[in-house]
Write a protein that holds these residues in place. Structure first.
Motif, PDB file in Angstrom:
ATOM      1  N   UNK A 142       8.366  45.002  52.678  1.00 41.18           N
ATOM      2  CA  UNK A 142       7.047  44.664  52.162  1.00 41.18           C
ATOM      3  C   UNK A 142       7.131  43.356  51.378  1.00 41.18           C
ATOM      4  N   UNK A 143       6.234  42.453  51.681  1.00 34.19           N
ATOM      5  CA  UNK A 143       6.223  41.179  50.979  1.00 34.19           C
ATOM      6  C   UNK A 143       5.534  41.354  49.628  1.00 34.19           C
ATOM      7  N   UNK A 144       5.962  40.560  48.679  1.00 35.07           N
ATOM      8  CA  UNK A 144       5.358  40.595  47.358  1.00 35.07           C
ATOM      9  C   UNK A 144       3.918  40.134  47.408  1.00 35.07           C
ATOM     10  N   UNK A 145       3.104  40.658  46.518  1.00 36.24           N
ATOM     11  CA  UNK A 145       1.685  40.321  46.509  1.00 36.24           C
ATOM     12  C   UNK A 145       1.282  39.517  45.285  1.00 36.24           C
ATOM     13  N   UNK A 146       2.236  39.170  44.458  1.00 34.71           N
ATOM     14  CA  UNK A 146       1.927  38.421  43.252  1.00 34.71           C
ATOM     15  C   UNK A 146       1.367  37.048  43.610  1.00 34.71           C
ATOM     16  N   UNK A 147       0.391  36.571  42.841  1.00 30.48           N
ATOM     17  CA  UNK A 147      -0.143  35.232  43.118  1.00 30.48           C
ATOM     18  C   UNK A 147       0.859  34.111  42.816  1.00 30.48           C
TER      19      UNK A 147
ATOM     20  N   UNK B  14       4.632  32.436  36.902  1.00 31.17           N
ATOM     21  CA  UNK B  14       5.327  33.705  36.618  1.00 31.17           C
ATOM     22  C   UNK B  14       4.890  34.242  35.271  1.00 31.17           C
ATOM     23  N   UNK B  15       4.840  33.365  34.262  1.00 31.88           N
ATOM     24  CA  UNK B  15       4.403  33.802  32.935  1.00 31.88           C
ATOM     25  C   UNK B  15       2.958  34.299  32.975  1.00 31.88           C
ATOM     26  N   UNK B  16       2.098  33.605  33.700  1.00 32.05           N
ATOM     27  CA  UNK B  16       0.699  34.017  33.822  1.00 32.05           C
ATOM     28  C   UNK B  16       0.559  35.328  34.573  1.00 32.05           C
ATOM     29  N   UNK B  17       1.355  35.506  35.608  1.00 37.50           N
ATOM     30  CA  UNK B  17       1.305  36.751  36.388  1.00 37.50           C
ATOM     31  C   UNK B  17       1.765  37.929  35.556  1.00 37.50           C
ATOM     32  N   UNK B  18       2.832  37.757  34.785  1.00 34.97           N
ATOM     33  CA  UNK B  18       3.344  38.850  33.953  1.00 34.97           C
ATOM     34  C   UNK B  18       2.387  39.196  32.824  1.00 34.97           C
ATOM     35  N   UNK B  19       1.580  38.231  32.388  1.00 35.27           N
ATOM     36  CA  UNK B  19       0.675  38.485  31.273  1.00 35.27           C
ATOM     37  C   UNK B  19      -0.561  39.276  31.691  1.00 35.27           C
ATOM     38  N   UNK B  20      -1.055  39.073  32.933  1.00 40.91           N
ATOM     39  CA  UNK B  20      -2.325  39.694  33.312  1.00 40.91           C
ATOM     40  C   UNK B  20      -2.218  40.618  34.520  1.00 40.91           C
ATOM     41  N   UNK B  21      -1.053  40.945  34.950  1.00 41.18           N
ATOM     42  CA  UNK B  21      -0.901  41.694  36.202  1.00 41.18           C
ATOM     43  C   UNK B  21      -1.352  43.140  36.057  1.00 41.18           C
ATOM     44  N   UNK B  22      -1.928  43.654  37.143  1.00 41.58           N
ATOM     45  CA  UNK B  22      -2.368  45.041  37.225  1.00 41.58           C
ATOM     46  C   UNK B  22      -1.964  45.541  38.598  1.00 41.58           C
ATOM     47  N   UNK B  23      -1.412  46.708  38.769  1.00 39.85           N
ATOM     48  CA  UNK B  23      -0.973  47.690  37.792  1.00 39.85           C
ATOM     49  C   UNK B  23       0.321  47.270  37.109  1.00 39.85           C
ATOM     50  N   UNK B  24       0.583  47.816  35.913  1.00 34.48           N
ATOM     51  CA  UNK B  24       1.721  47.342  35.125  1.00 34.48           C
ATOM     52  C   UNK B  24       3.067  47.505  35.820  1.00 34.48           C
ATOM     53  N   UNK B  25       3.320  48.639  36.476  1.00 33.77           N
ATOM     54  CA  UNK B  25       4.631  48.846  37.102  1.00 33.77           C
ATOM     55  C   UNK B  25       4.845  47.870  38.250  1.00 33.77           C
TER      56      UNK B  25
ATOM     57  N   UNK C  13       7.393  42.897  40.469  1.00 31.05           N
ATOM     58  CA  UNK C  13       7.165  41.572  41.040  1.00 31.05           C
ATOM     59  C   UNK C  13       7.723  40.498  40.119  1.00 31.05           C
ATOM     60  N   UNK C  14       7.534  40.660  38.817  1.00 29.50           N
ATOM     61  CA  UNK C  14       8.055  39.677  37.870  1.00 29.50           C
ATOM     62  C   UNK C  14       9.571  39.612  37.900  1.00 29.50           C
ATOM     63  N   UNK C  15      10.209  40.777  38.025  1.00 31.15           N
ATOM     64  CA  UNK C  15      11.673  40.797  38.120  1.00 31.15           C
ATOM     65  C   UNK C  15      12.123  40.101  39.387  1.00 31.15           C
ATOM     66  N   UNK C  16      11.410  40.357  40.492  1.00 33.16           N
ATOM     67  CA  UNK C  16      11.746  39.685  41.747  1.00 33.16           C
ATOM     68  C   UNK C  16      11.587  38.176  41.604  1.00 33.16           C
ATOM     69  N   UNK C  17      10.495  37.763  41.024  1.00 35.29           N
ATOM     70  CA  UNK C  17      10.235  36.334  40.866  1.00 35.29           C
ATOM     71  C   UNK C  17      11.276  35.672  39.969  1.00 35.29           C
ATOM     72  N   UNK C  18      11.605  36.329  38.872  1.00 35.09           N
ATOM     73  CA  UNK C  18      12.617  35.754  37.977  1.00 35.09           C
ATOM     74  C   UNK C  18      13.977  35.680  38.667  1.00 35.09           C
ATOM     75  N   UNK C  19      14.335  36.721  39.412  1.00 31.97           N
ATOM     76  CA  UNK C  19      15.610  36.702  40.132  1.00 31.97           C
ATOM     77  C   UNK C  19      15.641  35.599  41.181  1.00 31.97           C
ATOM     78  N   UNK C  20      14.568  35.474  41.933  1.00 29.69           N
ATOM     79  CA  UNK C  20      14.515  34.432  42.962  1.00 29.69           C
ATOM     80  C   UNK C  20      14.492  33.042  42.336  1.00 29.69           C
TER      81      UNK C  20
END
Length: 138
Positions: free
Chosen positions: A40-45, A75-86, A91-98
């Motif tokens: 499954x591909x990530x859906x984060x903006x 990444x910072x903006x996505x982590x601040x306003x993302x829904x649902x939290x889990x 996604x934030x962990x994936x983005x930071x790792x990548x």
């Protein structure tokens, strides 16, 4: 030279043991490749920003740094306003790792080491992040 009867028996046992081991090895390690599950591909903006930064990974610093800065802000903006939290946390962990692997790749591009497997590992990881939008280091 003529073989005696017990020598024929030993040869037959050796051949049978060899055939048994070949059959056992074939059963333990099938030659067909396992079916891979679709990833499954990530859906984060923020993923399009990662794709942009990854496209400039071999470019001069003047092109790479603005793309990296935009990625960090997204990444910072996505982590601040993302829904649902889990989901956003994953996604934030994936983005930071990548992003980290992208920086490793960039550092290796600027200051190559004498370890060819390290560069191949970084390139494989960054390409996986681009293709699947998932951090494979977890």
């Amino acid at each position: 030279m003529r073989l005696q009867r017990h020598q024929y028996v030993l040869i037959a046992l050796i051949l049978a043991l060899g055939a048994f081991n070949l059959a056992r090895r074939h059963r333990m390690h099938p030659q067909t490749s396992p079916v891979q599950k679709p990833i499954a591909r990530g859906t984060s903006p923020a993923w399009p920003f990662f794709d942009t930064a990854a496209s400039f990974r071999d470019a001069p610093d003047a092109q790479f740094q603005p793309a990296l800065k935009a990625l960090a802000q997204s990444i910072d903006g996505t982590n601040a306003v993302a829904i649902p939290p889990q989901a956003s946390k994953d996604e934030g962990a994936d983005l930071h790792g990548c992003q980290t692997w992208l920086l490793f790749y960039r550092q290796e591009h600027l200051h190559p080491s004498n370890k060819p497997d390290w560069r191949a590992q970084m390139q494989r990881h960054v390409e996986s992040c681009v293709a699947h939008h998932r951090d494979i280091a977890q």
